[in-house]
Design a protein around this motif. Structure first.
Motif: not given
Length: 717
Positions: A69-82, A89-103
């Motif tokens: 989760p922290q690595r995905l958040e870091t990637m999102r910040s890097d893309y926003d800065d660039a 926004r794509e990185q933000e959705q990955v973790w939520n989608a994966l957790i929803q799949l597990f649920d």
């Protein structure tokens, strides 16, 4: 997780290694040990668990441990800065989608025990279904979405695409088990179901209102004139409504004429998009329409900047493609066709349906892959064989069809026909499932009903069967039809006649042909004229030419008839008695075809026929002992003219085939074309839009005109 895919690189080769290769090998082994050490605990953990929930927890624990989760958040910040907001926004959705799949997996089957292999397959299938979407946050962008899901207003421009009848608004589906009234009644009782068709229609109109009011500057409404198969599509009623509200927009703009009403430059954009527009313009020019001079400059640009035999070259060359088959060479003809060709009448009919269809089926020997299913030809074959076996049984018992009762027809159909034929039809397909066993029962009922109608007709006729499944050809009861062709070849026709009936009238032997059909058809003289219906008249010619040797007397034609084997459906406004229903069913089995123009002979075929319309034959007799005009009758001279015409057609087809002519000429008559059920369309690739591909169109003629024309041609010959 199976870690067996890691390879020990210490023994990759026994030959001497360079220093660079040794360093690479050492680095790879270090990475391997790191991966093994990092996943060892997870591997033991996930293998030791049995339920789906426990294994999902094991994976989640691993992801948390390696800080996903922290690595995905870091990637999102890097893309926003660039400045790459969309990727962020794509990185933000990955973790939520994966957790929803597990649920979802745990909620559905968390306590189920499952093998590691099946769990991995299930998880992989779930990951494949994940979809990510987001609204672009930039100032200038294009949003593409469906009508019911896009809720974005205050945009400069809106393009509404595919505004056709049945799409805007969407035509509600009518395959629900519960109708609208029942659905509303259940809703009133507190049982909330899916929306009714009325509710969906209202929602669609609301969505269209939102779409029409979403743009502030420009609104474009577009609809296709036809689908990918070329069938016409109608514009939505919304188009007419907009035209009424805005008369200035009532005149529609066609894309092919857009350069005459809009600026041509708007269609010259990227190379790929412009190539499509250029292709349309060049196609218009080839049909004689003028185009703007700028398109010639565009064509020169493609010629100068795109390589030969590239995609642009291929696309533009398609404008000059001519789909024309070549005739066979003499060497091929000699290897393909012997001097004496044994063929069937249906093969010659196929030639007149389309020369290429005949070439693909009979010369190349192409055929469709056999499927384990029950098709119309299989049912037709079942009908033929069953009626043949029933008739043979009747003759072996020394009885006549007229002796059979309705109950007796049902019993003999099951015992003597269906019970023997069902096991050999399509590898016992009628015994393969309950559904097919039900179909077998329905087919048995159809045959029993047809057999009973035949017995009823036999009780009203002086004609009796003299030949069943009567074969003609080599080693058959009747001699083949031999036609010597002008080019030295010889056609030898073989075939099998369903049924031949005979009768004596004033010491004259009369013969008629009856063909059992699973489809409703008659003798169409237009099809006879153009070669699509040669079979019945050829069969009549065969039995007449063989009658002296076969039956000991020269016979005359009594007619050709089609008997439709089917299950009639009776529609009537009033309640009917059983006897009335049986009478209507009997009338529905009236045979079609053509009879001898002789009233006494017709009465021999239907002894119940006085004046009026026959329930068995396609004739009607007036009080003056004459046939009505709509009766399907012909004199003996007409039968002779028709037989002479089909001989000429068969000989012409034989000459064309043996000379190697292959034409792409499928017939077309009104809405009927040879390509509709042709299995070889993907081989010939017939396209009526190509200048070189044309249908063989039949000229519409009345029966009287056809017969008059044939008699005139016969007299000139």
């Amino acid at each position: 997780m199976n870690l067996g895919f890691f390879v020990d690189f210490t023994d990759l080769t026994k030959k001497a290694q360079t220093d660079s290769e040794k360093k690479t090998q050492e680095r790879l082994n270090i990475y391997r040990k790191q991966v093994l050490q990092g996943l060892k605990e997870f591997d033991e953990n996930v293998r030791g668990r049995k339920t789906i929930e426990e294994r999902c927890i094991a994976i989640y624990t691993l992801l948390e441990k390696i800080d996903v989760p922290q690595r995905l958040e870091t990637m999102r910040s890097d893309y926003d800065d660039a400045g790459e907001i969309e990727k962020g926004r794509e990185q933000e959705q990955v973790w939520n989608a994966l957790i929803q799949l597990f649920d979802e997996i745990v909620e559905m089957a968390g306590t189920e025990k499952i093998s590691l292999h099946d769990f991995a397959a299930m998880l992989e299938a779930g990951l494949d279904t994940l979809k990510f979407a987001h609204v672009p946050p930039s100032m200038d962008h294009v949003i593409v979405g469906s009508l019911e899901r896009t809720r974005i207003g205050d945009k400069n421009c809106a393009f509404l695409l595919g505004v056709n009848e049945g799409i805007w608004p969407m035509k509600p589906a009518t395959d629900s088990v519960i109708n609208e009234q029942e659905r509303e009644l259940l809703t009133l009782q507190g049982m909330q179901l899916a929306d009714t068709s009325k509710r969906k229609l209202l929602d669609d109109w609301f969505y269209m209102y939102l779409a029409l009011t979403s743009a502030t500057d420009y609104l474009w409404i577009s609809y296709p004139l036809s689908n990918e198969e070329g069938k016409t599509l109608l514009p939505s009623t919304l188009i007419r409504r907009v035209g009424e509200l805005f008369p200035a927009c009532a005149e529609h703009i066609l894309i092919q004429d857009a350069d005459e009403q809009l600026n041509t430059e708007r269609f010259i954009t990227t190379p790929t998009k412009t190539r499509a527009a250029l292709t349309v313009q060049l196609a218009r020019q080839s049909r004689g329409y003028p185009i703007e001079p700028v398109w010639w400059h565009v064509l020169n640009w493609y010629i100068s900047n795109h390589a030969k035999y590239g995609s642009s070259y291929t696309v533009l060359q398609s404008l000059y493609y001519r789909n024309e088959p070549e005739n066979l060479s003499k060497e091929t003809i000699e290897k393909l066709y012997p001097k004496q060709i044994n063929t069937s009448v249906s093969r010659l009919e196929s030639y007149y349906r389309c020369s290429y269809q005949h070439f693909a089926k009979y010369s190349l020997g192409l055929s469709e892959r056999r499927m384990y299913k029950l098709d119309a030809p299989d049912i037709g074959q079942l009908f033929h064989e069953a009626l043949k076996m029933i008739t043979e049984w009747v003759q072996q018992e020394g009885r006549d069809f007229s002796d059979l009762s309705k109950k007796g027809c049902g019993g003999v159909t099951h015992k003597k026909a269906i019970s023997q034929l069902a096991p050999v039809l399509q590898h016992q397909i009628l015994h393969s499932s309950n559904r097919y066993q039900y179909i077998q029962k329905k087919l048995q009922d159809v045959i029993a009903r047809a057999a009973f109608v035949l017995s009823e007709q036999a009780r009203k006729s002086h004609f009796s069967p003299v030949g069943l499944e009567l074969g003609f050809g080599s080693n058959q009861p009747l001699k083949p039809v031999q036609l010597r062709l002008a080019n030295g070849f010889e056609l030898v026709l073989r075939g099998r006649i369903d049924r031949v009936d005979k009768a004596l009238h004033q010491d004259q032997l009369l013969l008629r042909i009856i063909d059992y059909k699973s489809s409703d058809r008659g003798l169409n003289l237009l099809e006879v004229y153009y070669g699509l219906a040669l079979q019945m008249l050829t069969y009549l010619d065969v039995v007449l030419s063989n009658s002296l040797e076969w039956l000991g007397a020269q016979a005359s034609p009594a007619g050709v008839l089609y008997f439709h084997v089917h299950n009639p459906m009776i529609n009537h406004n009033n309640k009917l008695h059983d006897d009335d229903i049986e009478q209507l069913i009997f009338k529905d089995y009236k045979m079609k075809g053509m009879l001898l123009d002789d009233v006494p002979v017709a009465r021999m075929m239907d002894t119940s026929l006085d004046s009026g319309r026959s329930d068995i034959l396609p004739v009607a007799i007036s009080n003056k002992e004459k046939f009505y005009k709509n009766s399907k009758v012909a004199d003996e001279e007409t039968f002779h003219v028709l037989q002479q015409h089909i001989h000429e057609l068969m000989m012409q087809a034989g000459i064309d085939i043996t000379e190697g002519k292959v034409n792409l000429n499928p017939f077309q008559h009104k809405q009927n074309i040879a390509c509709t059920f042709c299995p070889f369309l993907s081989v010939c690739q017939f396209d009526p839009q190509l200048e070189s591909n044309n249908y063989h169109r039949f000229m519409e003629m009345k029966d009287e005109d056809i017969l008059q024309k044939l008699k005139k041609e016969g007299g000139e010959a």
